[in-house]
Scaffold this active site. Structure first.
Site, PDB file in Angstrom:
ATOM      1  N   ARG A  57      11.872   8.124  -2.161  1.00 43.21           N
ATOM      2  CA  ARG A  57      12.305   7.321  -1.023  1.00 43.21           C
ATOM      3  C   ARG A  57      12.835   5.977  -1.521  1.00 43.21           C
ATOM      4  O   ARG A  57      12.607   5.594  -2.671  1.00 43.21           O
ATOM      5  CB  ARG A  57      11.146   7.111  -0.046  1.00 43.21           C
ATOM      6  CG  ARG A  57      10.753   8.343   0.736  1.00 43.21           C
ATOM      7  CD  ARG A  57       9.496   8.126   1.573  1.00 43.21           C
ATOM      8  NE  ARG A  57       8.303   8.034   0.740  1.00 43.21           N
ATOM      9  CZ  ARG A  57       7.070   7.858   1.226  1.00 43.21           C
ATOM     10  NH1 ARG A  57       6.894   7.713   2.534  1.00 43.21           N
ATOM     11  NH2 ARG A  57       6.036   7.810   0.413  1.00 43.21           N
ATOM     12  N   LYS A  69       6.427   2.454  -1.387  1.00 38.24           N
ATOM     13  CA  LYS A  69       5.040   2.623  -1.803  1.00 38.24           C
ATOM     14  C   LYS A  69       4.470   1.341  -2.388  1.00 38.24           C
ATOM     15  O   LYS A  69       5.187   0.402  -2.725  1.00 38.24           O
ATOM     16  CB  LYS A  69       4.930   3.754  -2.825  1.00 38.24           C
ATOM     17  CG  LYS A  69       5.113   5.134  -2.220  1.00 38.24           C
ATOM     18  CD  LYS A  69       4.152   5.402  -1.073  1.00 38.24           C
ATOM     19  CE  LYS A  69       2.719   5.507  -1.516  1.00 38.24           C
ATOM     20  NZ  LYS A  69       1.779   5.711  -0.369  1.00 38.24           N
ATOM     21  N   TYR A  97       4.366  -0.427   2.103  1.00 39.55           N
ATOM     22  CA  TYR A  97       3.035   0.133   2.293  1.00 39.55           C
ATOM     23  C   TYR A  97       2.133  -0.389   1.182  1.00 39.55           C
ATOM     24  O   TYR A  97       2.535  -0.460   0.008  1.00 39.55           O
ATOM     25  CB  TYR A  97       3.062   1.665   2.231  1.00 39.55           C
ATOM     26  CG  TYR A  97       3.672   2.323   3.444  1.00 39.55           C
ATOM     27  CD1 TYR A  97       3.086   2.213   4.695  1.00 39.55           C
ATOM     28  CD2 TYR A  97       4.839   3.074   3.327  1.00 39.55           C
ATOM     29  CE1 TYR A  97       3.639   2.819   5.809  1.00 39.55           C
ATOM     30  CE2 TYR A  97       5.400   3.692   4.432  1.00 39.55           C
ATOM     31  CZ  TYR A  97       4.793   3.559   5.678  1.00 39.55           C
ATOM     32  OH  TYR A  97       5.351   4.165   6.777  1.00 39.55           O
ATOM     33  N   HIS A 131      -1.927  -0.016   1.559  1.00 40.82           N
ATOM     34  CA  HIS A 131      -3.154   0.793   1.559  1.00 40.82           C
ATOM     35  C   HIS A 131      -4.188   0.193   0.606  1.00 40.82           C
ATOM     36  O   HIS A 131      -4.649   0.834  -0.343  1.00 40.82           O
ATOM     37  CB  HIS A 131      -2.839   2.240   1.177  1.00 40.82           C
ATOM     38  CG  HIS A 131      -1.894   2.926   2.114  1.00 40.82           C
ATOM     39  ND1 HIS A 131      -2.250   3.251   3.410  1.00 40.82           N
ATOM     40  CD2 HIS A 131      -0.610   3.336   1.953  1.00 40.82           C
ATOM     41  CE1 HIS A 131      -1.226   3.850   4.010  1.00 40.82           C
ATOM     42  NE2 HIS A 131      -0.218   3.896   3.150  1.00 40.82           N
ATOM     43  N   GLU A 156       1.559  -0.484   7.072  1.00 39.89           N
ATOM     44  CA  GLU A 156       0.573   0.332   7.794  1.00 39.89           C
ATOM     45  C   GLU A 156      -0.323  -0.462   8.736  1.00 39.89           C
ATOM     46  O   GLU A 156      -1.074   0.142   9.517  1.00 39.89           O
ATOM     47  CB  GLU A 156      -0.285   1.136   6.812  1.00 39.89           C
ATOM     48  CG  GLU A 156      -1.311   0.343   6.028  1.00 39.89           C
ATOM     49  CD  GLU A 156      -0.751  -0.225   4.733  1.00 39.89           C
ATOM     50  OE1 GLU A 156      -1.558  -0.725   3.918  1.00 39.89           O
ATOM     51  OE2 GLU A 156       0.478  -0.180   4.534  1.00 39.89           O
ATOM     52  N   ASP A 184      -4.537   8.323   1.284  1.00 36.05           N
ATOM     53  CA  ASP A 184      -4.014   6.970   1.057  1.00 36.05           C
ATOM     54  C   ASP A 184      -5.068   5.909   1.332  1.00 36.05           C
ATOM     55  O   ASP A 184      -5.018   4.810   0.762  1.00 36.05           O
ATOM     56  CB  ASP A 184      -2.796   6.700   1.952  1.00 36.05           C
ATOM     57  CG  ASP A 184      -1.495   7.147   1.299  1.00 36.05           C
ATOM     58  OD1 ASP A 184      -1.456   7.234   0.056  1.00 36.05           O
ATOM     59  OD2 ASP A 184      -0.530   7.416   2.022  1.00 36.05           O
TER      60      ASP A 184
END
Length: 372
Positions: free
Chosen positions: A15, A75, A94, A96, A118, A270
């Site tokens: 991505r 990510k 993101y 996490h 998120e 995740d």
């Protein structure tokens, strides 16, 4: 503002933080964009496409990180990327963080402002930047589970939809949110016998009204989870506590008692996973076996359909990126409480309470961190 888009370097992650169309919108708003060479090449976005949209191409990630005011990724930053972050730089991706103490410490040490996709919220109490990838992951979870049930992949040899005269596979979905809803959609479409477990009675009622006799709904408690898991061919962990570590609802003892060759797809990995025997895997080695139960725990499942996922993610992130670039990060955060909810780290301070609780760290409210 100069926005940097590096190439993703996590294993099998193709991505990209911005599509050429998003770049065009950002530049039309008066900003500049620097894209690392071949950042989107694998999914059909060539450097010439980015240049046509107005971006400049950087030879390396180091150049992007060195020059950009804001880094837009997909990510969580890998250790080599964290080392390139600098004080005052904005990271929008993101994160996490709850199960990842090393990343948390690295981001705090960098002095950057880290906004996590998120944990950004909306007026309907949703998570608009997590939802698109949760939709993808929920649908992929059933595909991955169905494949893992095949004998050649270590499973018990069950066809999820069955055939006339043969009972279909039993699918248990733990969590009725976005991931769970999309898993139910695909699993019922494939003909599986689906049970969904959630602690929100209103959500169970909504799902029941939608699918009626096609599914079974059960309230989430230890007894119901154990009974459902032990009878399942496929268990999909779709549990989410926003920003926090996932609760361990499937215990080691339950796994030991599951059917030989049953499959667990832990989409919550995740956030640490909702099964005690779960550990992160990658697309090149997606499964492992514990007590004769196949575990699929890929931490970036949507990366497997990277082009679709990139478009879906950009649809959600672009308005927020435009707001940050146009107003500056502090004004953008102070003007929008939903974006403020996405702030996890600022100038060495941890500003998301659930992460602080999970890691036993000092918590600083976002507003206080921004003022200081």
């Amino acid at each position: 503002m100069l926005i940097g888009v590096p190439r993703e370097i996590k294993s099998f992650e193709n991505r990209v933080g911005m599509t050429p169309a998003s770049v065009r919108e950002i530049i039309a708003a008066g900003n500049r964009v620097l894209v690392e060479r071949n950042a989107g090449h694998t999914i059909g976005f060539d450097d010439t496409d980015y240049e046509a949209a107005g971006a400049k191409i950087a030879a390396s990630a180091a150049d992007v990180f060195a020059e950009a005011d804001m880094i837009v990724k997909v990510k969580e930053p890998q250790p080599v990327e964290i080392e390139m972050l600098r004080e005052g730089q904005i990271l929008f991706t993101y994160l996490h963080l709850a199960p990842d103490e090393a990343q948390t410490q690295g981001l705090m040490d960098s002095g950057c402002t880290a906004i996590a996709y998120e944990t950004v919220t909306d007026s309907r109490c949703g998570l608009p930047l997590l939802a698109p990838m949760s939709e993808v992951a929920g649908r992929m979870a059933v595909q991955a589970g169905a494949t893992s049930l095949e004998i050649t992949h270590g499973g018990r040899g069950v066809l999820l939809g069955g055939v006339p005269g043969v009972t279909p596979g039993k699918v248990v979905v733990i969590g009725g949110g976005v991931v769970g809803s999309n898993s139910i959609f695909v699993a019922t479409g494939m003909g599986g016998h689906v049970t969904v477990i959630d602690r929100d009675i209103r959500r169970l009622a909504e799902i029941d009204a939608q699918y009626k006799s096609l599914i079974t709904t059960r309230f989430s408690n230890q007894a119901n989870i154990e009974e459902a898991v032990l009878s399942a061919d496929l268990v999909i962990g779709a549990v989410l506590v926003p920003g926090a570590e996932a609760p361990k609802l499937v215990t080691t003892d339950m796994v030991k008692k599951m059917k030989r060759g049953a499959v667990i797809v832990d989409v919550a990995i995740d956030q640490g996973g909702c099964c005690e025997t779960s550990r992160p895997t990658t697309h090149d080695e997606p499964t492992y076996v514990v007590d004769e139960v196949v575990h699929y725990c890929v931490a970036n499942m949507p990366g497997g359909v990277a082009r679709t996922s990139t478009f879906a993610l950009n649809n959600a992130t672009l308005p927020f990126a435009l707001k940050i670039a146009g107003n500056g990060v502090k004004e953008a955060l102070n003007d929008d409480p939903h974006l403020m909810a996405g702030l996890n780290i600022h100038a060495g301070k941890l500003t998301y309470e659930a992460v602080a609780t999970a890691q036993n760290r000092e918590y600083t409210p976002s507003e206080a961190a921004l003022v200081s």
